[in-house]
Design a protein around this motif. Sequence first.
Motif, PDB file in Angstrom:
ATOM      1  N   LEU A 185       0.443  38.496   7.111  1.00 12.16           N
ATOM      2  CA  LEU A 185      -0.935  37.558   6.863  1.00 12.16           C
ATOM      3  C   LEU A 185      -1.616  37.268   7.939  1.00 12.16           C
ATOM      4  O   LEU A 185      -2.770  37.091   8.151  1.00 12.16           O
ATOM      5  CB  LEU A 185      -0.385  36.407   5.814  1.00 12.16           C
ATOM      6  N   ALA A 186      -0.762  36.596   9.024  1.00 10.11           N
ATOM      7  CA  ALA A 186      -1.364  36.231  10.300  1.00 10.11           C
ATOM      8  C   ALA A 186      -2.019  37.326  11.002  1.00 10.11           C
ATOM      9  O   ALA A 186      -3.203  37.067  11.457  1.00 10.11           O
ATOM     10  CB  ALA A 186      -0.466  35.865  11.370  1.00 10.11           C
ATOM     11  N   HIS A 187      -1.563  38.515  10.892  1.00 12.73           N
ATOM     12  CA  HIS A 187      -2.496  39.576  11.602  1.00 12.73           C
ATOM     13  C   HIS A 187      -3.707  40.032  10.779  1.00 12.73           C
ATOM     14  O   HIS A 187      -4.979  40.382  11.299  1.00 12.73           O
ATOM     15  CB  HIS A 187      -1.527  40.961  11.545  1.00 12.73           C
ATOM     16  N   MET A 188      -3.712  39.760   9.260  1.00  8.23           N
ATOM     17  CA  MET A 188      -4.865  39.950   8.459  1.00  8.23           C
ATOM     18  C   MET A 188      -6.011  39.034   8.762  1.00  8.23           C
ATOM     19  O   MET A 188      -7.097  39.291   8.884  1.00  8.23           O
ATOM     20  CB  MET A 188      -4.402  39.986   7.068  1.00  8.23           C
ATOM     21  N   ILE A 189      -5.496  37.617   8.990  1.00 10.07           N
ATOM     22  CA  ILE A 189      -6.502  36.712   9.209  1.00 10.07           C
ATOM     23  C   ILE A 189      -6.896  36.919  10.827  1.00 10.07           C
ATOM     24  O   ILE A 189      -8.310  36.724  10.868  1.00 10.07           O
ATOM     25  CB  ILE A 189      -5.720  35.435   9.347  1.00 10.07           C
ATOM     26  N   ASN A 210     -15.925  32.230  15.800  1.00 13.07           N
ATOM     27  CA  ASN A 210     -14.863  32.980  14.958  1.00 13.07           C
ATOM     28  C   ASN A 210     -13.572  32.589  15.429  1.00 13.07           C
ATOM     29  O   ASN A 210     -12.684  32.750  14.644  1.00 13.07           O
ATOM     30  CB  ASN A 210     -15.322  34.659  15.356  1.00 13.07           C
ATOM     31  N   GLY A 211     -13.413  32.429  16.630  1.00 13.90           N
ATOM     32  CA  GLY A 211     -12.146  32.082  17.503  1.00 13.90           C
ATOM     33  C   GLY A 211     -11.695  30.796  16.785  1.00 13.90           C
ATOM     34  O   GLY A 211     -10.421  30.584  16.448  1.00 13.90           O
ATOM     35  N   ALA A 265      -8.349  27.683  12.767  1.00 19.33           N
ATOM     36  CA  ALA A 265      -8.121  26.777  11.827  1.00 19.33           C
ATOM     37  C   ALA A 265      -7.514  27.385  10.286  1.00 19.33           C
ATOM     38  O   ALA A 265      -6.646  26.819   9.797  1.00 19.33           O
ATOM     39  CB  ALA A 265      -9.530  26.326  11.571  1.00 19.33           C
ATOM     40  N   ALA A 266      -8.003  28.532  10.219  1.00 21.29           N
ATOM     41  CA  ALA A 266      -7.462  29.383   9.087  1.00 21.29           C
ATOM     42  C   ALA A 266      -5.914  29.698   9.242  1.00 21.29           C
ATOM     43  O   ALA A 266      -5.224  29.516   8.375  1.00 21.29           O
ATOM     44  CB  ALA A 266      -8.240  30.686   8.646  1.00 21.29           C
ATOM     45  N   GLY A 285      -0.693  28.644   7.580  1.00 19.55           N
ATOM     46  CA  GLY A 285       0.348  28.534   7.920  1.00 19.55           C
ATOM     47  C   GLY A 285       1.355  27.177   7.463  1.00 19.55           C
ATOM     48  O   GLY A 285       2.486  27.174   7.085  1.00 19.55           O
ATOM     49  N   ALA A 286       0.541  26.212   7.363  1.00 19.77           N
ATOM     50  CA  ALA A 286       1.022  24.895   6.822  1.00 19.77           C
ATOM     51  C   ALA A 286       1.456  25.027   5.639  1.00 19.77           C
ATOM     52  O   ALA A 286       2.389  24.493   4.966  1.00 19.77           O
ATOM     53  CB  ALA A 286       0.106  23.830   7.219  1.00 19.77           C
ATOM     54  N   ILE A 287       0.626  25.732   4.547  1.00 23.48           N
ATOM     55  CA  ILE A 287       0.792  25.762   3.332  1.00 23.48           C
ATOM     56  C   ILE A 287       2.238  26.510   3.164  1.00 23.48           C
ATOM     57  O   ILE A 287       2.869  26.398   2.228  1.00 23.48           O
ATOM     58  CB  ILE A 287      -0.344  26.669   2.472  1.00 23.48           C
ATOM     59  N   LEU A 288       2.126  27.955   3.820  1.00 20.63           N
ATOM     60  CA  LEU A 288       3.350  28.669   3.584  1.00 20.63           C
ATOM     61  C   LEU A 288       4.595  28.144   4.140  1.00 20.63           C
ATOM     62  O   LEU A 288       5.742  28.078   3.531  1.00 20.63           O
ATOM     63  CB  LEU A 288       3.136  30.172   4.368  1.00 20.63           C
TER      64      LEU A 288
END
Length: 257
Positions: free
Chosen positions: A132-136, A160-161, A166-167, A172-175
């Motif tokens: 998921l991190a790579h997808m974001i 964008n960076g 932020a995303a 990450g915090a939610i997961l």
Amino acid sequence: MASTDTLSGGAARPAVQRLSLGDLGEVMRAGFADFRRAPQFGLFFSAVYVFGGFLMLWVGAGHVTWTLATSLGFPLIAPFAAAGLYEVSRRMEKGQALEWGGILGIVWQERSRQLPWLGAIIVIYFLFWTFLAHMIFALFMGLSTMTNVTESYDVFLTLNGLMMIAAELVVGAILAFLLFALTVVSLPLVLDREIDFVTAMLVSLQTVRENLAVMLVWAGIIAVLTLLALLPWFLGLMIVLPVLGHATWHLYRKALA
């Protein structure tokens, strides 16, 4: 005040107790007291993390594949190291002898019980977050002109960076909190009682749901202390991890009747 639920087969789940913020202070003091009483066990199990971190940096330096491979060892080892700390606190609670053979024997016995399943869930979770991190990253930075980040971080200071960072932090915090909710009670529960790992995770989720504010604070304490412990070359983990491990056992004892 306790709340109870039943399994599909009619067997009662452990009763979930109401927790308060004052309980967190009590379990932290109890965790520190357990560590002071038997520091050799805490230092031994935390050393697994510290030396494992150095090994991961050394083996995986500059190689994404090796870094990922060595990182997978952490979620697998973590439940067993935690089980050792829980067993030490459990024996202290019952006034039983603290012997290396007995403590390590319990950890070894857990390989054929429910703990490996929880370790497997953590590994799958870790792999999902990596994907998921790579997808974001690809969604926000896929079309950007990349530079060598070791020489310049300017690419992360673009719109964008910043949105990507932020995303990553929000997701990450939610997961991370979801994983915390699944394991905060289930890990000591499967060590202490004959219960399947799925039921243990459901009980853990119920505990967090019924004590959401307290558990949010507890998750924050764990995150902040662990982050601070990482700063001096992981060495702070030698103290923080065993104290948190022992404290988690006492929190589990307060949370479930």
